[in-house]
Write an enzyme that holds these catalytic residues in place. Sequence first.
Site, PDB file in Angstrom:
ATOM      1  N   GLU A 130       0.806  -1.225   0.000  1.00 42.51           N
ATOM      2  CA  GLU A 130       0.000   0.000   0.000  1.00 42.51           C
ATOM      3  C   GLU A 130       0.837   1.271   0.000  1.00 42.51           C
ATOM      4  OE1 GLU A 130      -2.690  -3.240   1.132  1.00 42.51           O
ATOM      5  OE2 GLU A 130      -0.663  -2.658   1.756  1.00 42.51           O
ATOM      6  N   HIS A 199     -10.606  -5.355   9.824  1.00 45.42           N
ATOM      7  CA  HIS A 199     -11.346  -5.086   8.600  1.00 45.42           C
ATOM      8  C   HIS A 199     -12.592  -4.248   8.851  1.00 45.42           C
ATOM      9  CE1 HIS A 199      -8.755  -8.370   7.320  1.00 45.42           C
ATOM     10  NE2 HIS A 199      -9.058  -8.091   6.078  1.00 45.42           N
TER      11      HIS A 199
END
Length: 394
Positions: A130, A199
């Site tokens: 990322e 998440h």
Amino acid sequence: MAAASSLHVAAPAATPRVGSAGHKSAPSAARSVRVARSGAVSRSGGRLVACAAVATKADAPASDAASKSEGHEVLLFEALREGLMEEMEADPTVCVFGEDVGHYGGSYKVTKGLADKYGDLRVLDTPIAENSFTGMGVGAGMKGLRPVVEGMNMGFLLLAYNQISNNCGMLHYTSGGQFKIPLVIRGPGGVGRQLGAEHSQRLESYFQSIPGLQMVACSTPYNAKGLMKAAIRSENPVVLFEHVLLYNLKEKIPDEEYVCCLEEAEMVRPGEHVTILTYSRMRYHVMQAAKTLVNKGYDPEVIDIRSLKPFDLHTIGNSIKKTHRVLIVEECMRTGGIGASLRSAIIDNFWDYLDAPIMCLSSQDVPTPYAATLEDATVVQPAQIVAAVEQICQ
């Protein structure tokens, strides 16, 4: 250093490109995103244009409903794809980076079919890195492209926080105005259904303090598409928050092109007794509670703030001057969340109009549990909203 100041304070409302339908416009033809016109909606060349900037809005915000009388039904993830595809079709500098965004179509299929249509270089699959591919997006924006960076899950973008903060938000300033970063960072976030703590992140509170960064949150297929297009056209870096539980919402949207204002809140339900400010998934919890409140004799005004940074204090202020009571409902964490910043802004600007303390309902300051019953307990529920309104209106 005026020329190099951070742009988020003057972050623009987007305007559509000039050109007839079906023909590509020059990428730079309509990159000016400052709107000086008033009125909520106008038509230009057969296209629907949301053209009301914050500074020029009329006192009564126009409803989006009038623009939805004709059109086609889409799910929210399909609306995001439509907006992205239209911008890629019109502007060859628009490109997409991220994990599995190519032939797999993205984790929630927002980019499905784009790699086949535009090729692997414009829809680029990246490694699980990322920080690296977000930095690549920043560099691409500096060199004249308009990258859209997808985080497979917004929680993963914490790994790219250095790029988002030190580079994405600040490079326009630190370069003395030599570089612009027209970058969109988007992806799914929020509390889903038993996705676990890592998440179920809500990163609004992490990113709101970064100078130069603009933040919006979509909540319907209509505003998802309009905000996507506006974010891509903006000269500023924009973070577009999408909720993992809203992707399958269905709504009819116009066939004509339209663009939503990045700085404008949406009046969801006019009312007289209390102003309820919310965004993203909590919009639907609030509207569920509103039905109960109406049956009990209350008349709540519901505003989807949409723009998380900067706040649309014009719409918010007009509502407070009418109702004199405020309830903020968010899924973000209570400590240092969007609600805390919004409450501070209201106190600074509209203290004299308040007849009751501002109440803020937020998620619990705990990691989101995996067990469904505990997960629900950490998030604001409609019954809590009803109880809060009853307390405010006593």
